[in-house]
Design a protein around this motif. Structure first.
Motif, PDB file in Angstrom:
ATOM      1  N   LEU A 276       5.083   4.631   3.278  1.00 42.76           N
ATOM      2  CA  LEU A 276       4.720   6.021   3.561  1.00 42.76           C
ATOM      3  C   LEU A 276       5.621   6.929   2.733  1.00 42.76           C
ATOM      4  O   LEU A 276       6.842   6.800   2.766  1.00 42.76           O
TER       5      LEU A 276
ATOM      6  N   GLN B  16       1.831  11.006   3.462  1.00 45.95           N
ATOM      7  CA  GLN B  16       1.726  11.718   4.738  1.00 45.95           C
ATOM      8  C   GLN B  16       2.869  12.731   4.814  1.00 45.95           C
ATOM      9  O   GLN B  16       3.910  12.544   4.180  1.00 45.95           O
TER      10      GLN B  16
ATOM     11  N   ARG C 123       0.845  -1.192   0.000  1.00 48.96           N
ATOM     12  CA  ARG C 123       0.000   0.000   0.000  1.00 48.96           C
ATOM     13  C   ARG C 123       0.882   1.245   0.000  1.00 48.96           C
ATOM     14  O   ARG C 123       1.912   1.275   0.678  1.00 48.96           O
TER      15      ARG C 123
ATOM     16  N   GLU D 298       0.841   5.218   0.990  1.00 48.07           N
ATOM     17  CA  GLU D 298       0.122   6.284   1.695  1.00 48.07           C
ATOM     18  C   GLU D 298       0.979   7.536   1.688  1.00 48.07           C
ATOM     19  O   GLU D 298       2.190   7.465   1.921  1.00 48.07           O
TER      20      GLU D 298
ATOM     21  N   THR E 275       3.059  -1.267   4.261  1.00 46.20           N
ATOM     22  CA  THR E 275       2.666   0.084   3.854  1.00 46.20           C
ATOM     23  C   THR E 275       3.913   0.908   3.546  1.00 46.20           C
ATOM     24  O   THR E 275       4.892   0.870   4.286  1.00 46.20           O
TER      25      THR E 275
END
Length: 203
Positions: free
Chosen positions: A91, A51, A47, A49, A89
């Motif tokens: 980031l 941020q 994934r 993401e 994940t």
């Protein structure tokens, strides 16, 4: 577990294998930008993401190996805060989305974090460490050097770079023309393309 040191030739092989897992015919096709987000999400099931990781974008990416808690910079309160993250994940610093000029850097950051996952996952999984923080600093340890090399080998595959370079001979007369045109084709920064062309002694 100690870091395994990969020589450049081994990293080139890993890059070819990674691209072949995505599409067995990719390396035989016309030179074009590697769909790095698709490879991350579809081929590896990770994934992505976005941020704000720090207050000054000094950290561009962070690969999360184990589910747990990590920090991020909350711009609403102008301070660091905690958030829960799932293992697998990636980031990525959200500031990279805010400037078109950062597109090459964004793609390289994605490839860099994928490289960490491919070659360093066994080192960090199970340690609880959100490891392999990708910074703007020029200092590199062995894991960072390997991730940087594999990232450029994935985004600028050996055979495709050479094929593209020779195909451009009729139109490109100077080193900077090759760098600019090929950086555009492969959607990387001019700096990254220049380094890659020098790797192969093409410029």
């Amino acid at each position: 577990m100690a870091t395994v040191f990969y020589r450049p030739q081994a990293l080139e092989t890993i890059a070819r294998r990674t691209l072949s897992e995505y599409d067995p015919m990719y390396l035989n096709g016309s030179p074009l930008a590697v769909p790095i987000e698709t490879i991350i999400e579809k081929t590896f099931g990770l994934r992505i993401e976005y941020q704000y990781l720090t207050n000054d974008a000094r950290e561009l990416g962070r690969m999360i190996y184990d589910s747990g808690i990590t920090t991020y910079y909350n711009r609403d309160i102008m301070d660091y805060a905690l958030m829960r993250v799932e293992g697998g994940t990636m980031l990525i610093e959200a500031a990279l989305l805010e400037d078109e000029k950062s597109y090459g850097r964004l793609r390289f950051t994605l490839a860099h974090e994928l490289a960490h996952y491919i070659i360093h996952k066994q080192i960090f999984s199970g340690t609880g460490v959100a490891a392999a923080l990708y910074n703007n600093d020029t200092d590199e340890d062995a894991t960072e050097w390997q991730a940087n090399y594999l990232a450029k080998a994935i985004l600028m595959p050996n055979g495709q770079i050479k094929r593209c370079f020779y195909a451009l001979r009729p139109v490109c007369k100077t080193k900077s023309e090759y760098v600019c045109k090929m950086a555009e084709i492969f959607e990387v920064s001019k700096q990254a393309m220049e380094i890659r062309l020098k790797d192969f002694a093409l410029i």
